[in-house]
Design an enzyme around this catalytic site. Sequence first.
Site, PDB file in Angstrom:
ATOM      1  N   CYS A   1      50.064  68.490  56.536  1.00 55.42           N
ATOM      2  CA  CYS A   1      50.747  67.431  55.789  1.00 55.42           C
ATOM      3  C   CYS A   1      50.925  67.800  54.313  1.00 55.42           C
ATOM      4  CB  CYS A   1      49.929  66.150  55.950  1.00 55.42           C
ATOM      5  SG  CYS A   1      50.370  64.827  54.828  1.00 55.42           S
TER       6      CYS A   1
ATOM      7  N   CYS B   1      49.620  65.191  51.805  1.00 54.42           N
ATOM      8  CA  CYS B   1      48.152  65.194  51.808  1.00 54.42           C
ATOM      9  C   CYS B   1      47.629  66.203  50.794  1.00 54.42           C
ATOM     10  CB  CYS B   1      47.606  65.518  53.196  1.00 54.42           C
ATOM     11  SG  CYS B   1      48.050  64.298  54.442  1.00 54.42           S
TER      12      CYS B   1
END
Length: 89
Positions: free
Chosen positions: A14, A17
């Site tokens: 991600c 993230c």
Amino acid sequence: MAKPVLMDFYAEWCGPCKMQTPELEKLKEMMGDAVEIKKIDVDQNMDLARKYGIQVVPTLVIEKDGEVKERLEGVTPAETLKRLLEPLQ
């Protein structure tokens, strides 16, 4: 009285993230041991992700005394997190 816990539900793949991580590091610098920060990889902790109903990463969950106080999806600045956590100390 327990300190607040911030759970960062993330995934290695991600992109956002990866952007959240430096914000959590800044938060740790600002608040020190007043908050416990836990990073939880959703791919390795599917049961926990399911328990918290995680559908988007990153998702930050703030708990105090076992009760969810805040839930934030997407990248959240350290200053915003500090503002949310300070009243829970």
